[in-house]
Design an enzyme around this catalytic site. Structure first.
Site, PDB file in Angstrom:
ATOM      1  N   LYS B  83      57.203 138.085  68.614  1.00  0.00           N
ATOM      2  CA  LYS B  83      57.924 139.348  68.378  1.00  0.00           C
ATOM      3  C   LYS B  83      58.362 139.935  69.710  1.00  0.00           C
ATOM      4  O   LYS B  83      57.589 139.936  70.680  1.00  0.00           O
ATOM      5  CB  LYS B  83      57.005 140.312  67.625  1.00  0.00           C
ATOM      6  CG  LYS B  83      57.689 141.570  67.095  1.00  0.00           C
ATOM      7  CD  LYS B  83      56.698 142.414  66.286  1.00  0.00           C
ATOM      8  CE  LYS B  83      57.317 143.684  65.741  1.00  0.00           C
ATOM      9  NZ  LYS B  83      56.324 144.510  65.006  1.00  0.00           N
ATOM     10  N   SER B 158      58.067 146.262  60.659  1.00  0.00           N
ATOM     11  CA  SER B 158      59.058 146.057  61.697  1.00  0.00           C
ATOM     12  C   SER B 158      59.189 144.598  62.133  1.00  0.00           C
ATOM     13  O   SER B 158      60.200 144.215  62.707  1.00  0.00           O
ATOM     14  CB  SER B 158      58.703 146.889  62.928  1.00  0.00           C
ATOM     15  OG  SER B 158      57.449 146.461  63.454  1.00  0.00           O
ATOM     16  N   SER B 182      53.274 146.389  59.801  1.00  0.00           N
ATOM     17  CA  SER B 182      54.435 145.618  60.268  1.00  0.00           C
ATOM     18  C   SER B 182      54.226 144.115  60.344  1.00  0.00           C
ATOM     19  O   SER B 182      55.169 143.372  60.578  1.00  0.00           O
ATOM     20  CB  SER B 182      54.885 146.120  61.645  1.00  0.00           C
ATOM     21  OG  SER B 182      55.441 147.396  61.517  1.00  0.00           O
TER      22      SER B 182
END
Ligand SMILES: [Mg+2]
Ligand SMILES: [Zn+2]
Lengths: 503, 500, 98
Positions: B83, B158, B182
């Site tokens: 990420k 997210s 997330s």
């Protein structure tokens, strides 16, 4: 704009209340929250890392030594040490602050409720004053700004600024007094004496080099005035007070200024002011009318500080003697007065003299060497006296040689000249330079005879009983022996030679 | 081993074994995934940055080490996607924001350092909601990620990029971060596995903070075992993170191997189902509960009354911390600087930079947090929210007195359509209602797929929650349930995803 | 909780260093109000005797030894800076002093 009122006149109408906030940069090896070094004067931005640059993702880890130091400071200032407290974030934007918040403490300082008793010199003799300490808390320093372009060097009118983050993150201890009331015309001197005493304590604790000129001790002075019987007035906060003398002058200048404002029927504005060393006046900085909202909250990247009572007591046991108490004790032991003591303290040689006395040297001799010869050399070389290559043991050895008659005062100076030049121990210098008192009577007598022959009229004077004329002959002998004779001995031999007694 | 098309469909555990056995090289495996990215990522948009050269170099290093007879770590040579909120040296780290466009950190996050140290091959950085604020990855400044199950739908957020990369077979492994769900919510809506480790179990050093007291990095995978293997690589104490737990981690890999729930007490959280939950989500959840009972677990209903206040507390704590954490993006030291015409003041330039560099959701939360922390409101908002946090911790503690783990649906709905909630912050925030309590309390949770909702054919996730430092229980339950479902279907749910 | 005014939003924007335009000020005024009303329920449950939890793990006293670690090179420290001069970060003029 009203004019200031002269100090004595101001004090007839108003009572001052002062408060002092002192920031001390700790002398740790590394910064508060990262392993970057803290040395002064490095190339800009060479003592930074992701943590102290506040790079995204970096995290702080507190320096154990800094926590220990602040607890020792708190104990030295008679504070209570919190059993549990947290660091907080103080949020405001400023380009010298890499994260745009300062890790500091808000409502949970590590040390609270202390006091410091100080002695203030006055025309009527010393006065004891107790300064109450509100809190001592831990925070981190900011980077250093340089203002460029335009009105160069000053923030106002500069075209842009440059930032060096080497200083950012150095551990700072903030010491805040409670309001100091009732000191009247002594207020400026009290402020100065307090900061001086704090500085001495920091030095004795070994937690900071407390160099005001390098900014490792910085003072903000709060001053307000009120008419007797009235509530306290609005205070100003004077920053940039960077020497002991300035502390005193700044408080005095604010008293005079505020008295003028109030006397003129105006009101004092709550604001930050800046003290100017050159002119001795303060000028307004930012008005606190629109105070910044710092939005403090507990720093989530750090865990609480919970010093165990055992640890606190261990640290209490390491506290040094209070500097003022120690000075009084040493002065009594050495039989010297306040002035002589102040000379040693100001020269930064008190510890060295003490160590030298401990090495067996008489206090007078120890003082003489350190505050005379060595202070002069240290000044010449621009180093700390303690960093000179001479030890208390060296002084002990030289004094031994003087006592035995092997050296005289002049030769001793030459020995130290050699020691300070790195030529070795006193004995090595004596050997290498061939420094020794000429004690061979026949050699001295030959030199005396030669001098008498050169100055027959002086010889006659002495013979006729004018013993004070002997100095000229002694001087000539000393010159002839290049100082390696004992002047006392030369004189005795001379008088004996001429058959007169030293009446 | 098999052709490239098959390589990308293998689990990380299988790939690692094959690499270790010399049946396939890490370079071949890495190359296969890079090709898959080229084939499908223009439609999925899971990646913000692909580092093909760096990945192949890392793969070659593993192959060389193997040839030299060096001992390889359990996931050595297997590719991973990270990420874009974790600092990576030599690769951009943007956090999905314009304000960090092109920023290359001079250091690696601890998680990244551990991945590299284990010989895991970093393919690149994945898309995310800007600074991890969102539940759909639509708040990325670089455009949304698409759900591989239905490209018109959100992949969750997210960490939608990490979940989508795994679900689309672009990478067998990914790292996500979970502040309020997330990792887990994207796992649920993409039919993958996601784990939020115990707070302090995985170092946050190098994780660009959203909310420091809530953030935690964790694994995104297609199998529970892969998650356990990855968890054991990235977890453990880190002296650079003051909030890192010094105690040793439980053996999560052994737990995933045991995959046994017999005699276990499982609590079904009353407050995390029912109203507001999609019918098909509840249906698949209920079926999974029955399977757990069949496997020998005792399932009881428990009540955690203060969970009803979790969302409110979360949306005070998170914006407060984030308003402070994101202050440093001011255009002075790195990243975007806007409006500096030589005449404007530093305050103006900072304000213009932040205005230009941040998206709407980020600004919204910064404003909210600035308000919640400002004088006069602190006690009413932030202070109260921290008390709710205490109450939620107490609810968990009371529940874990009765049961070993808690379960709930991971998210109230399956993947919604792109654009459907992007302008309705409150509706968006509700996606996290079931995942937030775990972050507030600091304990751990895992989401795994339990089927497709009948009404839309989209994946449904089940969340297992365990006490702090009992991460192994997540894997016992997760692996047992996964095994039973695989037996029932004859394959993993993800095998049913469209081929793209 | 009372409604948030446009003026308050402008003040917050200044504190947060966000140069919001007029539309945004109105937009956020309305949205913050809605969000705050929906989250304000937290005030219902948190009684005085409940201690706040600021840290989810019960750790205390985490310190590092006072040992120097390598710093970044000056070039690395400055690498991402928008403007640099003389080894320092160059920033726009500062109107007032803290
Ligand atoms: Mg301060
Ligand atoms: Zn540093």
């Amino acid at each position: 704009m009203t004019d200031p009122i002269p100090f004595d006149q101001a004090l007839q109408a108003f009572e001052p209340v002062i408060g002092l906030e002192v920031h001390v940069e700790l002398g740790t090896n590394t910064k508060m929250f990262c392993g970057c070094p803290t040395g002064f004067g490095a190339e800009p931005n060479t003592q930074t890392c992701p943590v102290c640059l506040g790079l995204p993702g970096s995290l702080p880890v507190a320096n154990a030594q800094a926590i220990e130091s602040i607890i020792r400071i708190g104990l030295a200032l008679n504070c209570d040490i919190a059993e549990w407290c947290r660091m907080s974030r103080k949020n405001y934007f400023y380009p010298d602050m890499p994260k745009d918040y300062q890790v500091s403490q808000y409502d949970e300082p590590i040390c609270v409720d202390g006091h410091l008793d100080i002695t203030v010199p006055t025309d009527d003799g010393p006065v004891e004053v107790r300064i109450d300490i509100e809190r001592v808390h831990m925070e981190e320093d900011t980077g250093k700004l340089t203002h460029a372009g335009g009105d160069t060097g000053r923030i106002h009118g500069a075209d842009y600024s440059l930032v060096d983050y080497n200083r950012a993150g150095i551990p700072l201890v903030e010491i805040v007094t409670k309001p100091v009331v009732g000191t009247g015309r002594l207020a400026p001197a009290v402020a100065r004496a307090y900061v001086a005493e704090l500085r001495d304590i920091m030095r004795a604790l070994g937690v900071s080099d407390v160099k005001m000129e390098e900014g490792s001790l910085r003072c903000d002075a709060n001053v307000s005035l009120n008419r007797p019987g009235d509530p306290w007035g609005t205070r100003s906060e004077t920053k940039n007070v960077n020497s002991l003398r300035s502390v005193e002058r700044a408080v005095r200048a604010e008293i005079e200024r505020q008295a003028g404002v109030l006397d003129g029927g105006e009101r004092v504005v709550q604001e930050t002011r800046h003290f100017h060393e050159d002119t001795g006046v303060t000028t307004p900085g930012r008005s606190k009318e629109h105070a910044e909202d710092y939005r403090y909250f507990p720093e989530p990247d750090l865990v609480p500080i919970a010093p165990s009572r055992e640890w606190v007591e261990e640290l209490r046991a390491t506290l040094p003697e209070r500097p003022s108490v120690r000075r009084a004790r040493l002065a009594a032991e050495w039989g010297i007065g306040d002035f002589e003591m102040a000379t040693l303290v100001n020269a930064g040689v008190l510890d060295l003299v003490e160590a030298t006395v401990a090495a067996g040297v008489a206090p007078d001799a120890a003082r003489k060497w350190w505050s005379g010869e060595f202070t002069r050399v240290a000044n010449e070389r621009d180093v700390d006296p303690a960093d000179l290559p001479v030890t208390p043991a060296d002084i002990g050895r030289v004094e031994e040689l003087i006592a035995s008659g092997a050296l005289n005062d002049k030769l001793a100076r030459q020995v130290f000249e050699g020691v300070l030049a790195g030529e070795g121990t006193p004995d090595e210098v004596v050997a290498a330079r061939g420094l020794a008192v000429v004690s061979d009577d026949s050699a001295l007598l030959a030199a005396i005879d030669a001098a008498l022959a050169e100055q027959p009229d002086v010889a006659e004077k002495i013979r006729s009983g004018k013993v004070q004329a002997a100095g000229a002959i002694v001087g000539a002998v000393m010159k002839a022996t290049r100082g390696q004779a004992d002047a006392g001995k030369v004189r005795a031999l001379l008088l004996e030679r001429l058959g007169v007694s030293d009446a | 081993m098999s052709p490239a098309a098959d390589l990308v469909r293998q689990s990380a555990a299988v790939l690692a074994e094959a690499i270790a056995a010399g049946e396939v090289s890490s370079r071949e495996v890495t190359q296969a995934h890079l090709e898959r990215i080229v084939d499908v990522d223009d439609r999925v948009h899971a990646f913000l940055h692909v580092d093909a050269q760096g990945a192949l170099e890392a793969a070659d290093a593993v192959d060389r080490a193997r040839a030299a007879g060096d001992a390889l770590g359990p996931l050595a040579g297997v590719p991973i996607a990270v990420k874009d909120v974790l600092a990576t040296r030599g690769m951009p780290t943007t956090c999905g924001s314009r304000i960090l466009e092109g920023w290359q950190p001079p250091y690696d996050a601890t998680v990244v350092e551990r991945l590299r140290g284990a010989g895991i091959v970093i393919l690149g950085k994945t898309n995310m909601d800007e600074f991890a604020m969102g539940s759909s990855t639509e708040h990325s400044a670089y455009g949304p990620t698409h759900n591989p199950w239905d490209l018109t739908r959100i992949p969750g957020g997210s960490g939608g990029g990490s979940a989508a990369a795994v679900a689309s077979f672009e990478s067998p492994l990914a790292i996500g971060t979970d502040t309020g769900g997330s990792i887990r919510q994207p796992a649920a809506v993409t039919g993958t596995v996601g784990v939020k480790p115990t707070y302090g179990g995985v170092s946050r050093y190098g994780l660009v903070a959203l909310a420091s007291s809530l953030d935690q990095a964790g694994p995104c995978t297609r199998t529970v075992m892969d998650a356990a293997l990855l968890h054991s690589v990235i977890g453990g104490h880190d002296p650079r993170d003051s909030t890192s737990i010094p105690e040793p981690m439980p053996d999560v890999v052994a737990a995933a191997q045991r995959a046994d729930v017999r005699g276990m007490r499982i609590g079904l959280v009353r407050e995390l189902s029912g109203e507001g939950y999609q019918a098909g989500v509840l249906q698949r959840f209920t079926e999974a509960v029955a399977i757990l009972e069949d496997l020998g677990a005792e399932v009881v209903e428990v009540s955690c009354p203060h969970f009803d206040y979790a969302l409110g507390a979360y949306y005070l704590i998170l914006p407060s911390e984030c308003s402070s954490n994101l202050a440093r993006f001011d255009g002075m030291r790195y990243g975007l600087r806007a409006g500096d015409n030589g005449d404007r003041s530093v305050e103006e330039v900072m304000s213009l930079t932040r205005e230009a560099g941040f998206g709407a959701e980020v600004k919204r939360r910064i404003m909210l947090g600035t308000y919640a922390l400002s004088s006069g409101y602190y006690d009413a908002y932030y202070g109260q929210a921290q008390k709710v946090r205490t109450l939620i911790q107490r609810d968990f503690a009371a529940a874990f007195d009765q049961v070993d783990v808690l379960i709930s649906p991971t998210a109230p709905t399956t993947a919604f359509r792109l654009g459907e909630k992007v302008d309705d912050p409150l509706a968006m925030y509700l996606n996290d209602v079931a995942t937030i309590p775990v972050n507030l309390a600091g304990n751990c949770a895992l989401s795994l797929p339990v089927g497709l909702a009948p009404e839309d054919g989209l994946p449904v996730g089940l969340q297992v929650m365990a006490p702090a430092l009992a991460d192994d229980r997540l894997y016992l339950v997760g692996a047992a349930l996964e095994g039973a479902l695989r037996d029932r279907w004859g394959h993993l749910l993800i095998e049913e995803a469209p081929a793209l | 909780m009372s409604a948030i005014t446009r003026g308050e939003v402008a003040h917050l924007a200044r504190l947060a260093r966000l140069a919001l335009d007029d539309d945004e000020l109105d937009h956020y005024a309305a949205q913050l109000d809605v969000i705050l009303q929906s989250v304000a329920r937290v005030t219902e449950v948190a009684a005085d005797d409940i201690p706040p939890t600021s840290h989810p793990v019960p750790l205390v006293n985490v310190y590092r030894d006072d040992e120097v670690r390598p710093s970044l090179a000056q070039s690395e420290a400055l690498a991402a800076a928008p403007a640099v001069e003389d080894g320092r970060f160059r920033v726009p003029r500062i109107l007032d002093e803290e």
